[in-house]
Design an enzyme around this catalytic site. Sequence first.
Site, PDB file in Angstrom:
ATOM      1  N   THR A  28       0.833  -1.211   0.000  1.00  0.00           N
ATOM      2  CA  THR A  28       0.000   0.000   0.000  1.00  0.00           C
ATOM      3  C   THR A  28       0.867   1.261   0.000  1.00  0.00           C
ATOM      4  OG1 THR A  28      -0.273  -0.184   2.397  1.00  0.00           O
ATOM      5  CG2 THR A  28      -2.082  -1.012   1.053  1.00  0.00           C
ATOM      6  N   PHE A  35      -7.468  -4.598  -0.848  1.00  0.00           N
ATOM      7  CA  PHE A  35      -8.868  -4.792  -1.241  1.00  0.00           C
ATOM      8  C   PHE A  35      -9.841  -4.370  -0.150  1.00  0.00           C
ATOM      9  CE2 PHE A  35      -8.428  -8.271  -4.710  1.00  0.00           C
ATOM     10  CZ  PHE A  35      -8.166  -7.276  -5.639  1.00  0.00           C
ATOM     11  N   HIS A 121      -1.169 -16.396  -5.443  1.00  0.00           N
ATOM     12  CA  HIS A 121      -2.308 -15.903  -6.230  1.00  0.00           C
ATOM     13  C   HIS A 121      -1.888 -15.467  -7.623  1.00  0.00           C
ATOM     14  CE1 HIS A 121      -4.525 -14.992  -2.178  1.00  0.00           C
ATOM     15  NE2 HIS A 121      -4.478 -16.268  -2.462  1.00  0.00           N
ATOM     16  N   CYS A 157      -4.656 -22.402 -29.302  1.00  0.00           N
ATOM     17  CA  CYS A 157      -5.690 -23.427 -29.055  1.00  0.00           C
ATOM     18  C   CYS A 157      -7.090 -22.838 -28.869  1.00  0.00           C
ATOM     19  CB  CYS A 157      -5.310 -24.247 -27.818  1.00  0.00           C
ATOM     20  SG  CYS A 157      -5.631 -23.403 -26.258  1.00  0.00           S
ATOM     21  N   SER A 196      -4.547  -9.531   6.166  1.00  0.00           N
ATOM     22  CA  SER A 196      -5.654  -9.655   7.123  1.00  0.00           C
ATOM     23  C   SER A 196      -5.774 -11.100   7.611  1.00  0.00           C
ATOM     24  CB  SER A 196      -6.963  -9.243   6.453  1.00  0.00           C
ATOM     25  OG  SER A 196      -7.233 -10.120   5.378  1.00  0.00           O
TER      26      SER A 196
END
Length: 251
Positions: A28, A35, A121, A157, A196
């Site tokens: 940040t 988020f 992620h 593909c 968090s």
Amino acid sequence: MDDDIDELARMIQSAKRAVVFTGAGISTECGIPDFRSPGGFWTRYKPIEFSAYLASEETRLEAWRRYFMIYDTVSHAVPGRGHKVIAKLYHEGKVSHVITQNIDDLHRVSGVPEEAIIELHGNGSYAKCLSCGERYELAWARATIESEKRPPYCVSCAGIVKTATISFGQAMPDQEMADARAATFNADLFLALGSSLQVFPAANFPVMAKSNRARLVIINREPTGLDALADLVVQGELGDVLAATAERLWP
Ligand code: NAD
């Protein structure tokens, strides 16, 4: 706070195989919003689930539109004080791995080698075909959307192309989960920074570390769900806390 920083510095000094686990809070101060905090992305947009992404071209276009809004910020960001301290700890041999929930690539940019970074992620600096895994650059995706007025498909593909990030409802990457487990089980100190600790399964790693007898440190601006488990909780701004710790470690 000073006592906490002293204690943190002592814990790092005596560690041999620390693992750093980062969330959006480490970035940040680099201008990338998290988020959940007020003004964060989630307070404005509901996340797009993976099943919805797959189900409609319209949803995919919306996901790309939102992503490019974030990416314009992310691509200009540079590592913050926290990233730099972590990179130094890695190069001093204190930290074996950085497990991150972030997709902003800032640990690599700060000098931690790719093989020591485990991205749970994914990575938002490129895109991938969901069927064959072929890599695509974001500039290609943007140009394709602009010229064809539809979301991009794989040239090889015809599979759906998506940013190389893990969306809500999308399976976690097997290799990264296995690597993160191995690093966690090998750790004698586990530093959970700017998270968090609400996003599972990622937030299981601090629990795993603790049950394997690593010492657990949590540094975050607000309380987390795992504070009761930690050996040390430092509540504060991550950049400030890590910069102060660095002064103790390298006076
Ligand atoms: P999160 O659950 O990791 O929460 C971030 C935590 O950091 C919050 O508790 C907040 O209070 C704290 N925080 C924010 N700035 C801080 C600071 N300067 N010092 C100390 N603490 C600070 O992350 P999230 O925001 O809920 O996002 C969920 C997921 O979305 C992440 O796991 C990640 O995959 C993705 N995400 C990534 C980025 C990025 O790559 N930079 C940014 C936003 C979201």
